[in-house]
Design an enzyme around this catalytic site. Structure first.
Site: not given
Ligand code: GDP
Length: 431
Positions: A12, A40
């Site tokens: 995440d 994701h």
């Molecule tokens: P992954 O499994 O590594 O792809 O991560 P996830 O998608 O589960 O979690 C990351 C969360 O953070 C998601 O809701 C993204 O939309 C959000 N996100 C990613 N980058 C950023 C950022 O720079 N700022 C903010 N506020 N949210 C972000």
């Protein structure tokens, strides 16, 4: 040229967003491990999507999205997911599924649930997607490869053999209904029909693509600390989360991986059980969870509230090292703008001794965080596109962490959208 996008921590970290962003200048995105157990979240022109099985390149018409042999392939879930994006006006993506990928069987999902039930309070916090039973069977050599769906005789014989084996457990250990070989065979026929148009010799496809000079992204799921060898065993996932495994799970030579972007979130979060040294509790945790990610830190697959904590330099330095990091993408930094002071975990106190090396699990359980407090920047940083325009305290936070983890932060993500990114030259290049 192959680039891997992987996580430094518990997952995440925002890999989906970074992959979606880097896919603008790539040709192929490959999932190489894991299954539909983690998600994701991607925010783009079509809206906000939670993907579980599809690679994060599916929103571009120029991208071929590949499910590699290392993935735990849940065929009905894959097709549900394809349908769900088509329903929201995303054009049909180009998808290839490795003929060597193995299939998550309906009984894997059942066994996952039954085992969690049996363990009760001692459970591993599984998402009950069948991942652990799937990988156990793969390595016990009783899994089903996609290619086997197309050999009816083999399939019949194997289904009968596996049902016999699984039914012993179902009857005597779990006291649950038994598997019916005829029903299972029928299921597999429907899986065969669904997957047939996409089946491909993926390693041969990638070999040709690399010879033609194409850019391939390897998209990791979860992060270093969930790796079965190098993570917080046994509270780990069942397939390797490391970039090195990308070579195996996609079927490419390891030396083709030229860039390893390790995604690190500006604070910590974790789903499921296991040691989490810099974890926060109570009101402070609730506030960070509520403000975190994009709409709160709740699991993309399960909706479970994520555990949250301050940035952990010990875990992240280790996480980056095991990935073989060339670049760190530092994400979700915008969320921290509400804090007067930001604690950062800079060491672990284990039995009175402070270390910056990430220990084995038994020692990790005893570790207490050593915090250093950095001043906050108390403002909104979304929309900023140049590093120099970030508030000074924000830059100091980034540079402090960069020094402690020892890997160059070359990208800073300050929002969930594709355009919310600040590129920064590698400090090595600046020197
Ligand atoms: P992954 O499994 O590594 O792809 O991560 P996830 O998608 O589960 O979690 C990351 C969360 O953070 C998601 O809701 C993204 O939309 C959000 N996100 C990613 N980058 C950023 C950022 O720079 N700022 C903010 N506020 N949210 C972000």
């Amino acid at each position: 040229m192959v680039k891997a996008i992987v996580g430094a921590n518990w997952g995440d970290e925002g890999k989906g967003k970074i992959t979606d962003m880097m896919a603008q200048e790539a040709d192929i995105v490959v999932r190489f491990q894991g299954g539909a157990n983690a998600g994701h979240t991607i925010v783009n022109n079509y809206g906000k999507f939670a993907l579980h099985t599809l690679p994060s390149g599916v929103f571009y018409s120029h991208i071929t999205s590949v499910i590699g042999n290392g993935v735990a392939l849940d065929i009905p879930k894959l097709f549900q997911e394809i349908r769900s994006i088509l329903d929201r006006n995303v054009p049909m993506p180009k998808i290839l599924v490795s003929d060597r990928a193995q299939i998550v069987m309906p009984y894997h999902i059942l066994f996952d649930q039954y085992e969690e039930e049996r363990l009760g309070g001692r459970s591993f916090g599984s998402t009950k997607s069948g991942i652990a039973p799937f990988y156990s069977d793969k390595y016990a050599k009783i899994g089903f490869q996609v290619s086997e769906l197309f050999d009816e005789e083999l399939l019949k014989e194997k289904v009968a053999r596996i049902c016999e084996l699984k039914n012993v457990m179902l009857e005597h250990l779990y006291h649950k209904p038994l598997l019916d070989p005829a029903e299972l065979l029928e299921n597999l026929h429907s899986y065969r029909d669904m997957v047939e148009p996409y089946v491909c010799d993926v390693s041969a496809f990638l070999d040709k693509a690399l010879k033609e000079g194409k850019t391939v992204l390897l998209e990791g799921q979860l992060g270093t600390l969930k790796d079965p060898d190098h993570g917080i065993y046994p509270m780990v996932t069942s397939s390797s989360t490391l970039a090195a495994y990308g070579a195996i799970g996609a079927g490419i030579p390891p030396y083709e991986i030229k860039q390893i972007v390790t995604v690190c979130k500006a604070y910590s979060s974790a789903v499921g059980a296991g040691a989490f040294v810099s974890e926060l509790f109570g009101e402070e945790a609730e506030e960070l969870r509520r403000r975190g990610g994009d709409g709160g830190e709740y699991g993309a697959t399960t909706g479970r509230p994520r555990r949250v904590g301050w940035f952990d330099c010990v875990a992240s330095k280790y996480g980056c090292r095991l990935q073989g990091t060339t670049d760190v993408a530092f994400t979700v930094l915008d969320v921290l703008g509400y804090l007067d002071e930001i604690p950062v975990c800079v060491g672990y106190d284990i039995d009175g001794e402070v270390t910056t090396e990430f220990p084995v699990t038994a020692k990790l359980e005893k570790a207490k965080p050593v915090f250093e407090k950095l001043p906050g920047w108390k403002c909104e940083i979304r929309g900023i596109r140049r590093y120099e325009e970030l508030p000074e305290n924000c830059r100091k936070y980034i540079e402090f962490i960069e020094e402690r983890i020892g890997y160059p932060i070359t990208m800073v993500s300050n929002g969930p959208g594709r355009q919310d990114i600040i590129y920064r030259e590698s400090p090595r290049k600046r020197d």
